[in-house]
Design a protein around this motif. Structure first.
Motif, PDB file in Angstrom:
ATOM      1  N   ARG A  45     -39.910 -70.314 -46.099  1.00  0.00           N
ATOM      2  CA  ARG A  45     -39.445 -70.255 -47.537  1.00  0.00           C
ATOM      3  C   ARG A  45     -41.256 -71.165 -48.082  1.00  0.00           C
ATOM      4  O   ARG A  45     -42.106 -71.524 -47.470  1.00  0.00           O
ATOM      5  N   GLU A  46     -41.628 -70.791 -49.465  1.00  0.00           N
ATOM      6  CA  GLU A  46     -42.717 -71.419 -50.097  1.00  0.00           C
ATOM      7  C   GLU A  46     -42.894 -72.964 -49.951  1.00  0.00           C
ATOM      8  O   GLU A  46     -41.551 -73.908 -49.819  1.00  0.00           O
ATOM      9  N   ALA A 108     -28.769 -72.046 -46.370  1.00  0.00           N
ATOM     10  CA  ALA A 108     -29.518 -72.222 -45.518  1.00  0.00           C
ATOM     11  C   ALA A 108     -28.361 -71.074 -44.071  1.00  0.00           C
ATOM     12  O   ALA A 108     -28.745 -71.278 -43.290  1.00  0.00           O
ATOM     13  N   PHE A 109     -26.482 -71.144 -44.136  1.00  0.00           N
ATOM     14  CA  PHE A 109     -25.949 -71.045 -43.430  1.00  0.00           C
ATOM     15  C   PHE A 109     -26.035 -69.268 -42.889  1.00  0.00           C
ATOM     16  O   PHE A 109     -26.082 -69.106 -41.921  1.00  0.00           O
ATOM     17  N   ALA A 110     -25.988 -68.906 -43.941  1.00  0.00           N
ATOM     18  CA  ALA A 110     -27.031 -67.118 -43.977  1.00  0.00           C
ATOM     19  C   ALA A 110     -28.105 -67.064 -43.209  1.00  0.00           C
ATOM     20  O   ALA A 110     -27.568 -65.701 -42.399  1.00  0.00           O
ATOM     21  N   GLY A 111     -28.793 -68.018 -42.991  1.00  0.00           N
ATOM     22  CA  GLY A 111     -30.164 -67.909 -42.393  1.00  0.00           C
ATOM     23  C   GLY A 111     -30.511 -68.080 -41.286  1.00  0.00           C
ATOM     24  O   GLY A 111     -31.443 -68.796 -40.082  1.00  0.00           O
ATOM     25  N   TRP A 115     -33.487 -70.230 -37.058  1.00  0.00           N
ATOM     26  CA  TRP A 115     -33.421 -71.767 -37.739  1.00  0.00           C
ATOM     27  C   TRP A 115     -34.083 -72.297 -36.028  1.00  0.00           C
ATOM     28  O   TRP A 115     -34.004 -71.538 -35.397  1.00  0.00           O
ATOM     29  N   GLN A 116     -34.952 -72.955 -36.565  1.00  0.00           N
ATOM     30  CA  GLN A 116     -35.842 -73.189 -34.861  1.00  0.00           C
ATOM     31  C   GLN A 116     -34.579 -74.148 -34.105  1.00  0.00           C
ATOM     32  O   GLN A 116     -33.871 -74.893 -34.187  1.00  0.00           O
TER      33      GLN A 116
END
Length: 118
Positions: A45-46, A108-111, A115-116
């Motif tokens: 994100r930004e 956060a969980f949805a994405g 994640w790395q």
């Protein structure tokens, strides 16, 4: 040994929702503490509006009288894109044998798949 909770985010700015989530998880899961970990730059994100030093100052002020909440500035000290997998590895090295509990908001969980090293 009670687990340590970890809640990361930009905290730009820190708000009641962050603090309530951390406190309620500490109580519900009987955590020794919840470490709020402000990230330097988010990979998905930004960048935060407020500078890192100001976000750290606001976060420290917000948790000053709120045990079991603490602030862990390891991602800010890296001064680059923040990856939770690196933070968890660092915490594992600092707290060998201590259970760790990663606390995520629904966004956060949805994405998480993106994640790395998820």
């Amino acid at each position: 040994m009670k687990p340590v909770g970890i809640l990361g985010g930009t905290f730009d700015p820190v708000h009641h929702g962050h603090l309530r989530l951390a406190i309620e998880m500490a109580e519900a899961l009987d955590l020794a503490e919840v470490r709020l970990v402000p990230l330097y730059l988010p990979p998905h994100r930004e960048p935060p509006t407020a500078p890192a030093a100001l976000r750290l100052c606001m976060l420290n002020a917000a948790v000053a009288d709120t045990p079991p909440l603490t602030v862990d500035d390891r991602e800010l000290r890296r001064a680059r894109v923040s990856y939770t997998v690196e933070t968890l590895a660092g915490l594992r090295g600092d707290l060998p044998g201590r259970p760790l509990c990663l606390i995520l908001g629904m966004d956060a969980f949805a994405g998480l798949e993106g994640w790395q090293g998820w």
